[in-house]
Scaffold this active site. Structure first.
Site, PDB file in Angstrom:
ATOM      1  N   ASP A  92     -22.873  29.953 165.151  1.00 55.18           N
ATOM      2  CA  ASP A  92     -22.160  30.983 165.898  1.00 55.18           C
ATOM      3  C   ASP A  92     -22.612  30.905 167.359  1.00 55.18           C
ATOM      4  O   ASP A  92     -23.532  30.168 167.700  1.00 55.18           O
ATOM      5  CB  ASP A  92     -22.393  32.362 165.282  1.00 55.18           C
ATOM      6  CG  ASP A  92     -23.857  32.776 165.286  1.00 55.18           C
ATOM      7  OD1 ASP A  92     -24.659  32.140 165.982  1.00 55.18           O
ATOM      8  OD2 ASP A  92     -24.196  33.748 164.591  1.00 55.18           O
ATOM      9  N   ASP A 266     -18.122  33.678 156.154  1.00 57.32           N
ATOM     10  CA  ASP A 266     -19.576  33.656 156.034  1.00 57.32           C
ATOM     11  C   ASP A 266     -20.054  35.089 155.908  1.00 57.32           C
ATOM     12  O   ASP A 266     -19.395  36.013 156.384  1.00 57.32           O
ATOM     13  CB  ASP A 266     -20.219  33.030 157.275  1.00 57.32           C
ATOM     14  CG  ASP A 266     -20.210  34.009 158.451  1.00 57.32           C
ATOM     15  OD1 ASP A 266     -21.240  34.661 158.698  1.00 57.32           O
ATOM     16  OD2 ASP A 266     -19.152  34.163 159.102  1.00 57.32           O
ATOM     17  N   CYS A 304     -22.344  32.767 133.487  1.00 58.59           N
ATOM     18  CA  CYS A 304     -22.856  32.117 134.699  1.00 58.59           C
ATOM     19  C   CYS A 304     -23.879  31.045 134.329  1.00 58.59           C
ATOM     20  O   CYS A 304     -24.712  31.253 133.446  1.00 58.59           O
ATOM     21  CB  CYS A 304     -23.498  33.166 135.610  1.00 58.59           C
ATOM     22  SG  CYS A 304     -24.247  32.477 137.097  1.00 58.59           S
ATOM     23  N   CYS A 306     -26.094  29.634 136.535  1.00 58.78           N
ATOM     24  CA  CYS A 306     -27.207  29.539 137.494  1.00 58.78           C
ATOM     25  C   CYS A 306     -28.542  29.679 136.758  1.00 58.78           C
ATOM     26  O   CYS A 306     -28.586  30.179 135.629  1.00 58.78           O
ATOM     27  CB  CYS A 306     -27.072  30.613 138.570  1.00 58.78           C
ATOM     28  SG  CYS A 306     -27.745  32.229 138.094  1.00 58.78           S
ATOM     29  N   CYS A 309     -29.445  33.171 135.288  1.00 61.90           N
ATOM     30  CA  CYS A 309     -28.720  33.580 134.073  1.00 61.90           C
ATOM     31  C   CYS A 309     -29.042  32.678 132.886  1.00 61.90           C
ATOM     32  O   CYS A 309     -29.055  33.137 131.741  1.00 61.90           O
ATOM     33  CB  CYS A 309     -27.217  33.573 134.347  1.00 61.90           C
ATOM     34  SG  CYS A 309     -26.709  34.851 135.516  1.00 61.90           S
ATOM     35  N   HIS A 335     -28.559  33.311 142.122  1.00 59.40           N
ATOM     36  CA  HIS A 335     -27.431  33.804 141.324  1.00 59.40           C
ATOM     37  C   HIS A 335     -26.267  34.238 142.218  1.00 59.40           C
ATOM     38  O   HIS A 335     -25.105  33.881 141.965  1.00 59.40           O
ATOM     39  CB  HIS A 335     -27.850  34.986 140.438  1.00 59.40           C
ATOM     40  CG  HIS A 335     -26.662  35.700 139.875  1.00 59.40           C
ATOM     41  ND1 HIS A 335     -25.956  35.224 138.794  1.00 59.40           N
ATOM     42  CD2 HIS A 335     -25.983  36.803 140.323  1.00 59.40           C
ATOM     43  CE1 HIS A 335     -24.908  36.005 138.586  1.00 59.40           C
ATOM     44  NE2 HIS A 335     -24.904  36.965 139.491  1.00 59.40           N
TER      45      HIS A 335
END
Length: 375
Positions: A92, A266, A304, A306, A309, A335
């Protein structure tokens, strides 16, 4: 060398899916960019961020210019090498952070003089200096320097600020020069006023950019006002260039923005939430500090994949949050970032298949059902 380009592969209503091509790799759109403010996505290794499905990260000009300084990063080989992320990075311009320092800044036509939040030292940011810093960092996508007024504000204030940003956009374009393989994005301003948004877009198209951002939203105006702007604003921008909605957002903000033609977003939310004990799931938000999770052997979300999880229970995640163990922020951030990238992959697939409206209906229905019942 691959030049910067954008290919649209499918549309569904206003929604689009495609690929941004850069020398450092492809970015699948719609894309969610995790925020690596100070050259790190907090609580995550770069390879872990990549494992969630992220194609691009965001770095922060304001924070990096103050510490460790852009000059130091350049001496050490540039931001990609410095933070061990070889894929694309968007930086940015510093304008938004400087807006949030309204009490310690002086704004003129030339630029902004402000005091560092770290040590009070004086600094100056102008379109030219912002371009110089982002060149030193070596980012793939550079943002024009703009001024972002806090909302609500009256039309006269918003118009004055927008026109200053458009003059700065021209100066950013001039200072950016010719940098093959690197892209410069202009930023549309204009608050929640249609005429001002259109005037801003017209000026940006005259100057000519590699992509276009919609700035000045997600700054306190509320989702309804944001969506009403997104109902028309993306249509003011060239269809053959990426459209980036800055600083958004919650999952339902993202779904609504994508349906209205946004390609990139974002937000610090997935990582910040992870550090404060909040998990985002298909069934809405979970607060892991709540006592209902204390004896629960089930994962946050059984669908999920990840690590949080796959390998840990709600009871464990509750315990390590309460014990203030570092692994709590690590697992919940992983996660959340995984959930966000899963959501983007689902949106891309739905647009490609012409099934976006069904995907959106299912998304809202699952969230409305709420979390699984307590044991």
């Amino acid at each position: 060398m691959t030049q910067f380009s954008f290919t649209l592969s499918a549309t569904d209503g206003a929604a689009r899916t495609g690929v941004i091509h850069t020398p450092r790799g492809e970015i699948r759109t719609p894309a969610f960019m995790p925020v690596g403010t100070a050259a790190t996505v907090k609580a995550m290794l770069p390879e872990s961020v990549r494992a969630t499905g992220a194609d691009i990260l965001l770095g922060n000009t304001y924070h990096l210019m103050l510490r460790p300084t852009a000059e130091r990063i350049a001496r050490l080989g540039g931001l990609h090498k410095f933070m061990n992320w070889e894929r694309p990075i968007l930086t940015d311009s510093g304008g938004f952070q400087v807006m949030s320092l309204a009490s310690v800044r002086k704004l003129t036509e030339e630029g902004v003089t402000f005091s560092s939040h770290i040590d009070g030292s004086k600094h100056h940011l102008s379109p030219e200096r912002s371009m110089e810093i982002q060149k030193l960092l070596g980012s793939d996508i550079v943002m024009a320097f703009d001024e972002c007024p806090a909302l609500p504000a009256d039309d006269a204030t918003v118009a004055k600020s927008m026109r200053l940003s458009m003059r700065w956009a021209q100066r950013s374009r001039d200072a950016f020069g010719d940098r093959p393989g690197h892209a410069l994005f202009g930023i549309m301003q204009g608050g929640v006023t249609r005429d001002l948004r259109e005037e801003s877009a017209t000026k940006l198209k005259e100057i000519g950019f590699d992509g276009y951002a919609i700035g000045g939203l997600a700054v306190g105006e509320g989702q309804e006002a944001m969506f009403s702007v997104l109902d028309y604003a993306p249509g003011f921008l060239p269809a053959d260039k990426p459209r980036y909605l800055m600083g958004v957002g919650k999952p339902d903000d993202i779904v609504g923005a994508v349906a209205r033609g946004i390609d990139m977003m974002d937000c610090v939310l997935p990582s910040r939430s992870g550090r404060t004990g909040q998990a985002w799931t298909r069934r809405g938000q979970i607060n892991i500090k709540n006592a209902r999770h204390m004896d629960d052997p089930r994962p946050l979300d059984e669908a999920c994949s990840c690590p949080a999880c796959r390998n840990y229970s709600r009871a464990y995640l509750h315990h390590v949050f309460k014990a203030q163990e570092m692994i709590s922020g690590m697992l919940l951030t992983w996660h959340n970032l995984h959930y966000y990238q899963d959501l983007m992959a689902g949106l891309r697939a739905a647009i490609a298949a012409g099934q976006l409206s069904a995907f959106v209906a299912d998304f809202h229905a699952q969230r409305a059902a709420g979390d699984i019942d307590p044991l």
